[in-house]
Design a protein around this motif. Sequence first.
Motif, PDB file in Angstrom:
ATOM      1  N   ILE A 242       0.843  -1.186   0.000  1.00 15.06           N
ATOM      2  CA  ILE A 242       0.000   0.000   0.000  1.00 15.06           C
ATOM      3  C   ILE A 242       0.879   1.236   0.000  1.00 15.06           C
ATOM      4  N   GLN A 243       0.702   2.078  -0.992  1.00 14.08           N
ATOM      5  CA  GLN A 243       1.414   3.366  -1.033  1.00 14.08           C
ATOM      6  C   GLN A 243       0.499   4.427  -0.435  1.00 14.08           C
ATOM      7  N   VAL A 244       1.009   5.148   0.530  1.00 13.99           N
ATOM      8  CA  VAL A 244       0.219   6.162   1.222  1.00 13.99           C
ATOM      9  C   VAL A 244       0.632   7.538   0.731  1.00 13.99           C
TER      10      VAL A 244
ATOM     11  N   MET B  79     -15.344   8.253   8.164  1.00 13.70           N
ATOM     12  CA  MET B  79     -15.268   9.411   7.273  1.00 13.70           C
ATOM     13  C   MET B  79     -15.562   8.971   5.837  1.00 13.70           C
ATOM     14  N   PRO B  80     -15.890   9.907   4.932  1.00 16.57           N
ATOM     15  CA  PRO B  80     -16.173   9.534   3.541  1.00 16.57           C
ATOM     16  C   PRO B  80     -14.989   8.849   2.871  1.00 16.57           C
ATOM     17  N   VAL B  81     -15.308   7.899   1.994  1.00 16.35           N
ATOM     18  CA  VAL B  81     -14.298   7.153   1.239  1.00 16.35           C
ATOM     19  C   VAL B  81     -14.661   7.219  -0.237  1.00 16.35           C
TER      20      VAL B  81
ATOM     21  N   ALA C 231      -9.777  13.541   7.140  1.00 19.51           N
ATOM     22  CA  ALA C 231     -11.098  14.012   6.710  1.00 19.51           C
ATOM     23  C   ALA C 231     -11.734  13.081   5.690  1.00 19.51           C
ATOM     24  N   GLY C 232     -10.920  12.365   4.941  1.00 24.42           N
ATOM     25  CA  GLY C 232     -11.444  11.465   3.918  1.00 24.42           C
ATOM     26  C   GLY C 232     -10.371  10.479   3.496  1.00 24.42           C
TER      27      GLY C 232
ATOM     28  N   ASP D 112      -5.697  17.067   4.229  1.00 24.22           N
ATOM     29  CA  ASP D 112      -6.386  16.264   5.245  1.00 24.22           C
ATOM     30  C   ASP D 112      -7.076  15.028   4.671  1.00 24.22           C
ATOM     31  N   VAL D 113      -6.771  14.686   3.418  1.00 24.63           N
ATOM     32  CA  VAL D 113      -7.289  13.466   2.789  1.00 24.63           C
ATOM     33  C   VAL D 113      -6.126  12.508   2.552  1.00 24.63           C
ATOM     34  N   ARG D 114      -6.330  11.243   2.866  1.00 25.93           N
ATOM     35  CA  ARG D 114      -5.265  10.252   2.697  1.00 25.93           C
ATOM     36  C   ARG D 114      -5.609   9.285   1.562  1.00 25.93           C
ATOM     37  N   GLU D 115      -4.698   9.193   0.597  1.00 28.92           N
ATOM     38  CA  GLU D 115      -4.850   8.230  -0.485  1.00 28.92           C
ATOM     39  C   GLU D 115      -4.125   6.943  -0.130  1.00 28.92           C
TER      40      GLU D 115
END
Length: 257
Positions: A5-7, A96-98, A47-48, A12-15
């Motif tokens: 998994i690449q982060v 949180m929203p995805v 946040a997302g 404030d949004v995390r991919e």
Amino acid sequence: MSELIQVVQHDDVRELRMARAPVNALDDALCAALLEALQGAFDDGVAGVLLSGNERVFSAGLDVPSLLSHGDDRAALHASWSAFFNVARTLAGAPMPVAAALTGHAPAGGCALALCCDYRVMTRSADPARPLQIGLNETQVGLAVPDGIQHLMRRVVGVHRAERLLVTGAMIPAEQAEAIGLVDALADDAAATVAQALRWLQEMARLPRAPQRKTRQIARADVRAALNRVDLDEFINDWYQPDAQAALQAMVARLRK
């Protein structure tokens, strides 16, 4: 974090980008890495969350050769399928929203994970002769779609259309998927797909947090309930049926050519 998994942090949004070459097939290790990454995002109060894959495939679904390698070891097979459904339930129950950025094909389990997300953006097909596709194509490879997963399809495309897609195991082009509501939006390329999903999450983040999240929790209660009623023992019984095994073995044989 696992190399699977690449982060990528976007303010404030995390991919969370699946990175198990070549097609992000969901084996035990990738499912464990996804769970760890999702829990980390939850713990950090982002946040997302943006779930993405590579430009060829979002996720090809469950790693069937790995599952078949369990043979008659029912406990091992149960553990592998449980790992997948734990990821699905975790996505569905995210606080949180995805959003899902579908930059490539999303068959079977890949489609199921996308349906667990709040919002889906898919890349337009650059070559109409070889369109990017999405669908729950389990019947084509010998598996029945559990009711809980069927519910995810029904809630976005309607009961009758879902029946047609599910029974035939149809894989449909991105453009058709957008037309029927299976995906929420299209973008021209992979970068634009990620950017569109990110914009949606950022728009959600600008809403007053407590009422938005409470309303979302109520609106998505059916998704959580649907996944909680998946009967994994019945599913595994079906897995071992002769026609299912024959179809799965034939699929693996085609992949090896």
